[in-house]
Design a protein around this motif. Structure first.
Motif, PDB file in Angstrom:
ATOM      1  N   ASP A   5       1.201  -0.803  -0.100  1.00  0.00           N
ATOM      2  CA  ASP A   5      -0.038   0.073   0.400  1.00  0.00           C
ATOM      3  C   ASP A   5       0.472   0.915   0.288  1.00  0.00           C
ATOM      4  O   ASP A   5       0.981   2.520  -0.769  1.00  0.00           O
ATOM      5  N   THR A   6       1.643   1.081   0.706  1.00  0.00           N
ATOM      6  CA  THR A   6       2.447   2.541   0.720  1.00  0.00           C
ATOM      7  C   THR A   6       3.947   2.532   0.020  1.00  0.00           C
ATOM      8  O   THR A   6       3.646   3.429  -0.323  1.00  0.00           O
ATOM      9  N   ILE A   7       4.311   1.822  -0.454  1.00  0.00           N
ATOM     10  CA  ILE A   7       4.831   1.423  -1.571  1.00  0.00           C
ATOM     11  C   ILE A   7       4.413   2.107  -3.475  1.00  0.00           C
ATOM     12  O   ILE A   7       5.063   2.944  -3.891  1.00  0.00           O
ATOM     13  N   MET A   8       3.071   1.258  -3.415  1.00  0.00           N
ATOM     14  CA  MET A   8       2.404   1.653  -4.426  1.00  0.00           C
ATOM     15  C   MET A   8       1.980   2.924  -4.382  1.00  0.00           C
ATOM     16  O   MET A   8       1.648   4.450  -5.296  1.00  0.00           O
ATOM     17  N   SER A   9       1.355   3.553  -3.646  1.00  0.00           N
ATOM     18  CA  SER A   9       1.052   4.697  -3.357  1.00  0.00           C
ATOM     19  C   SER A   9       1.854   5.890  -2.946  1.00  0.00           C
ATOM     20  O   SER A   9       2.112   7.187  -3.503  1.00  0.00           O
ATOM     21  N   GLY A  10       2.782   6.012  -2.718  1.00  0.00           N
ATOM     22  CA  GLY A  10       4.335   6.826  -3.332  1.00  0.00           C
ATOM     23  C   GLY A  10       5.347   7.048  -5.086  1.00  0.00           C
ATOM     24  O   GLY A  10       4.898   7.974  -4.945  1.00  0.00           O
ATOM     25  N   GLN A  11       4.274   5.445  -5.323  1.00  0.00           N
ATOM     26  CA  GLN A  11       4.742   5.835  -6.752  1.00  0.00           C
ATOM     27  C   GLN A  11       4.100   6.541  -7.432  1.00  0.00           C
ATOM     28  O   GLN A  11       3.526   7.439  -8.645  1.00  0.00           O
ATOM     29  N   ALA A  12       2.915   6.609  -6.865  1.00  0.00           N
ATOM     30  CA  ALA A  12       1.568   7.660  -7.370  1.00  0.00           C
ATOM     31  C   ALA A  12       1.811   9.108  -6.740  1.00  0.00           C
ATOM     32  O   ALA A  12       1.220  10.682  -8.113  1.00  0.00           O
ATOM     33  N   GLY A  13       2.666   9.581  -5.705  1.00  0.00           N
ATOM     34  CA  GLY A  13       3.055  10.995  -5.573  1.00  0.00           C
ATOM     35  C   GLY A  13       3.383  10.906  -3.764  1.00  0.00           C
ATOM     36  O   GLY A  13       2.308  10.278  -3.267  1.00  0.00           O
ATOM     37  N   ALA A  14       4.247  12.077  -3.772  1.00  0.00           N
ATOM     38  CA  ALA A  14       4.469  12.127  -2.406  1.00  0.00           C
ATOM     39  C   ALA A  14       2.699  12.873  -1.752  1.00  0.00           C
ATOM     40  O   ALA A  14       2.964  11.896  -0.381  1.00  0.00           O
ATOM     41  N   SER A  15       1.918  13.023  -2.474  1.00  0.00           N
ATOM     42  CA  SER A  15       0.663  13.521  -1.315  1.00  0.00           C
ATOM     43  C   SER A  15       0.189  12.379  -1.223  1.00  0.00           C
ATOM     44  O   SER A  15      -0.645  12.286   0.040  1.00  0.00           O
ATOM     45  N   ASP A  16      -0.013  11.512  -1.811  1.00  0.00           N
ATOM     46  CA  ASP A  16      -0.479  10.395  -2.176  1.00  0.00           C
ATOM     47  C   ASP A  16       0.077   9.368  -0.750  1.00  0.00           C
ATOM     48  O   ASP A  16      -1.073   9.147   0.328  1.00  0.00           O
ATOM     49  N   LEU A  17       1.379   9.193  -1.114  1.00  0.00           N
ATOM     50  CA  LEU A  17       2.279   8.900   0.522  1.00  0.00           C
ATOM     51  C   LEU A  17       2.059   8.865   1.334  1.00  0.00           C
ATOM     52  O   LEU A  17       1.649   8.318   3.167  1.00  0.00           O
ATOM     53  N   ALA A  18       1.393  10.083   1.920  1.00  0.00           N
ATOM     54  CA  ALA A  18       1.570  11.142   2.942  1.00  0.00           C
ATOM     55  C   ALA A  18       0.371  11.217   3.762  1.00  0.00           C
ATOM     56  O   ALA A  18       0.268  10.512   4.623  1.00  0.00           O
ATOM     57  N   GLY A  19      -0.478  11.381   2.208  1.00  0.00           N
ATOM     58  CA  GLY A  19      -2.436  11.149   2.642  1.00  0.00           C
ATOM     59  C   GLY A  19      -2.372   9.573   3.299  1.00  0.00           C
ATOM     60  O   GLY A  19      -3.158   9.457   4.524  1.00  0.00           O
ATOM     61  N   VAL A  20      -1.920   8.327   2.992  1.00  0.00           N
ATOM     62  CA  VAL A  20      -1.608   6.440   3.771  1.00  0.00           C
ATOM     63  C   VAL A  20      -0.855   7.008   4.376  1.00  0.00           C
ATOM     64  O   VAL A  20      -1.422   6.108   5.864  1.00  0.00           O
ATOM     65  N   ALA A  21       0.050   8.032   4.419  1.00  0.00           N
ATOM     66  CA  ALA A  21       0.323   7.848   6.082  1.00  0.00           C
ATOM     67  C   ALA A  21      -0.242   8.673   7.099  1.00  0.00           C
ATOM     68  O   ALA A  21      -0.443   7.831   8.143  1.00  0.00           O
ATOM     69  N   ILE A  22      -1.046   9.131   6.437  1.00  0.00           N
ATOM     70  CA  ILE A  22      -1.697  10.416   7.900  1.00  0.00           C
ATOM     71  C   ILE A  22      -2.454   9.132   8.092  1.00  0.00           C
ATOM     72  O   ILE A  22      -3.183   8.880   8.946  1.00  0.00           O
ATOM     73  N   GLY A  23      -3.143   8.344   7.013  1.00  0.00           N
ATOM     74  CA  GLY A  23      -4.982   7.291   7.195  1.00  0.00           C
ATOM     75  C   GLY A  23      -4.732   6.096   8.213  1.00  0.00           C
ATOM     76  O   GLY A  23      -4.879   5.599   9.183  1.00  0.00           O
ATOM     77  N   SER A  24      -3.264   5.543   7.935  1.00  0.00           N
ATOM     78  CA  SER A  24      -2.723   4.362   8.475  1.00  0.00           C
ATOM     79  C   SER A  24      -2.427   4.435  10.024  1.00  0.00           C
ATOM     80  O   SER A  24      -2.373   3.977  11.131  1.00  0.00           O
ATOM     81  N   SER A  25      -1.569   6.076  10.410  1.00  0.00           N
ATOM     82  CA  SER A  25      -1.319   6.117  12.135  1.00  0.00           C
ATOM     83  C   SER A  25      -3.394   6.321  12.460  1.00  0.00           C
ATOM     84  O   SER A  25      -2.609   6.006  13.295  1.00  0.00           O
ATOM     85  N   LEU A  26      -4.192   7.058  11.611  1.00  0.00           N
ATOM     86  CA  LEU A  26      -5.211   7.296  12.684  1.00  0.00           C
ATOM     87  C   LEU A  26      -5.501   5.948  13.150  1.00  0.00           C
ATOM     88  O   LEU A  26      -6.385   4.955  13.531  1.00  0.00           O
ATOM     89  N   TRP A  27      -5.545   4.642  11.850  1.00  0.00           N
ATOM     90  CA  TRP A  27      -6.459   3.370  11.477  1.00  0.00           C
ATOM     91  C   TRP A  27      -5.544   2.493  12.508  1.00  0.00           C
ATOM     92  O   TRP A  27      -5.752   1.679  13.452  1.00  0.00           O
ATOM     93  N   VAL A  28      -4.415   2.226  12.254  1.00  0.00           N
ATOM     94  CA  VAL A  28      -3.366   0.983  12.884  1.00  0.00           C
ATOM     95  C   VAL A  28      -3.282   1.017  14.337  1.00  0.00           C
ATOM     96  O   VAL A  28      -3.500  -0.213  14.971  1.00  0.00           O
ATOM     97  N   PRO A  29      -2.788   2.191  15.323  1.00  0.00           N
ATOM     98  CA  PRO A  29      -3.609   2.058  16.299  1.00  0.00           C
ATOM     99  C   PRO A  29      -4.780   1.168  16.973  1.00  0.00           C
ATOM    100  O   PRO A  29      -4.764   0.649  18.015  1.00  0.00           O
TER     101      PRO A  29
END
Length: 453
Positions: free
Chosen positions: A35-59
């Motif tokens: 998810d992270t790698i492929m989102s990063g290939q789509a762009g930095a904003s996509d990678l950052a968005g998945v990062a924030i979303g994951s940071s809320l979801w994973v805990p």
């Protein structure tokens, strides 16, 4: 599970349990990894968005899922005590509890998601991706939680290769749907990071369906007839599971949420910094699956021996697991040090992101060493059903020591964003020391109780 008499037999049995769990955990985290790698290939904003979303979801996911993890020591001890007739009821009640927990998370999330994201200083594209990544993800939360309850049952019977097979079958499905929805292939819309959430949800439904069929049709699971009757929900059974599971869940939540809190605090930095932090944290978390798998194997082995009142054997399993975890953590640290640039390039093609990720990865080496001690000890303590002190240790080491020290270093020294990582390392090391002391106390008390008995 079966009784062993020599260290050689214990080693073989532990590895037999561990290897499929390790492949399963690596496979499950590989979904987030891709998810992270492929989102990063789509762009930095996509990678950052998945990062924030994951940071809320994973805990939230890992913390609440900790309640379901209580099924492993419960079933393992029932097997060790030769009370197999009670297993089916325990699993059914665990499934009911899983559904209720999933519905509760979705309901609460509907009210708090937007207010939380609005409090962050996020760029509009990042906020949009984070929001709808999570919306897509939660459409699969009920099957995800049911699957995890069934997985605890399957693993506790020592049949860990079954969940390994399920996970390995699910991984290519996740990658294919990532490819379709992130990049807009085969007629699908190009959704960027949001597409990763859709792919994960589809994968959750797949794994749950397969697990349900296996428990229904395949021996030795089918002999317990989990689906053989409709049982009334039991508040008493839920309470028994939650007495063990809630402390496990909160301990995991305190540990995982500190990483999420750091990512959220990182939102005050640039999108490049958020992306680099997420890339390094994602790879470090991927390697963390090794000590975590050893932890899960120890819960099963120690729980089985404790249920049978064989405390010497339980102790031997504990130290065997810690030794293996530490040695493998050293190996992982060397891998990070040697291959930091190729790893960084997996996540982005942007030069700034790559260079910053390499710096973060150096600090990730020290994560591996602390986790190599702390994670297997946590697993052993769960096997003893000793979970309350672990909760307190997690709170102190992560939130009283780790995060405050990281905040001070990040905001009042020249370390900048790296200060948060130094704080995390300090908290993890403190937790490892405190947990080791607790394990020695529990083992001494358990042996004394058996002698008295």
């Amino acid at each position: 599970m079966f009784q062993t008499n020599t260290l050689s037999e214990k080693t073989k049995l532990l590895l037999r349990i561990l290897f499929p769990i390790l492949i399963t955990q690596l496979g499950m985290y590989a979904m987030n990894f891709f998810d992270t790698i492929m989102s990063g290939q789509a762009g930095a904003s996509d990678l950052a968005g998945v990062a924030i979303g994951s940071s809320l979801w994973v805990p939230i996911f890992t913390g609440v899922n900790g309640i379901l993890l209580a099924l492993s020591p419960i079933v393992a001890q029932l097997i060790g005590a030769n009370k197999k007739e009670r297993i089916a009821s325990a699993v059914r009640q665990g499934i009911y509890l899983a559904v209720i927990l999933a519905i509760s998370i979705v309901t609460i999330g509907a009210f708090v998601l937007n207010p939380i994201l609005n409090q962050m200083a996020l760029e509009p594209e990042v906020r949009h991706t984070a929001t709808f990544y999570l919306v897509a993800l939660v459409t699969g939360i009920i099957p995800l939680f049911i699957y995890n309850a069934l997985r605890c049952f399957i693993d506790a019977l020592g049949q860990t290769r079954i969940t390994m097979i399920i996970t390995l079958a699910a991984l290519p499905i996740n990658i294919i749907f990532n490819y379709i929805f992130i990049f807009g292939k085969w007629g699908a819309p190009q959704l960027g990071g949001i597409g990763a959430g859709i792919a994960s949800s589809i994968t959750y439904w797949f794994t749950c369906t397969v697990a349900v069929i296996i428990v229904w049709r395949v021996r030795p699971f089918s002999i317990h007839q989990i689906w053989g009757k409709i049982e009334k929900p039991s508040l008493q059974a839920w309470w028994e599971q939650m007495k063990i599971g809630v402390p496990i869940g909160f301990a995991i939540f305190f540990e995982v949420s500190i990483f999420a809190a750091v990512t959220i605090l990182m939102s005050s930095y640039s999108t490049i910094t958020i992306a680099a932090h997420q890339a390094a944290m994602n790879f470090a978390s991927f390697l963390y699956m090794i000590p975590l798998s050893i932890s899960m194997a120890l819960t099963i082995a120690v729980g089985f021996e404790t249920g049978a009142k064989r405390m010497k054997d339980a102790k031997q399993y504990s130290y065997m697991g810690i030794t293996v975890a530490v040695l493998l953590s050293i190996v992982c640290g060397c891998i990070i040090y040697i291959f930091n640039e190729p790893v960084a390039r997996l996540y982005s093609t942007e030069t700034q992101v790559i260079e910053l990720t390499k710096h973060f990865l150096v600090f990730a080496i020290f994560f591996q060493l602390s986790d190599g001690v702390a994670a297997p000890i946590q697993g052993a303590l769960r096997g003893y059903k000793d979970v309350n002190i672990t909760l307190i240790v997690a709170l102190i080491s992560y939130w009283i020591i780790g995060l405050p020290s990281g905040y001070v270093l990040a905001n009042f020294t020249s370390f900048g964003p790296f200060g948060y990582w130094i704080g995390l390392i300090t908290g993890l090391a403190a937790g490892a020391i405190l947990l080791f002391i607790r394990l020695r106390i529990v083992q001494r008390n358990a042996r004394a109780q058996v002698v008295e008995y």
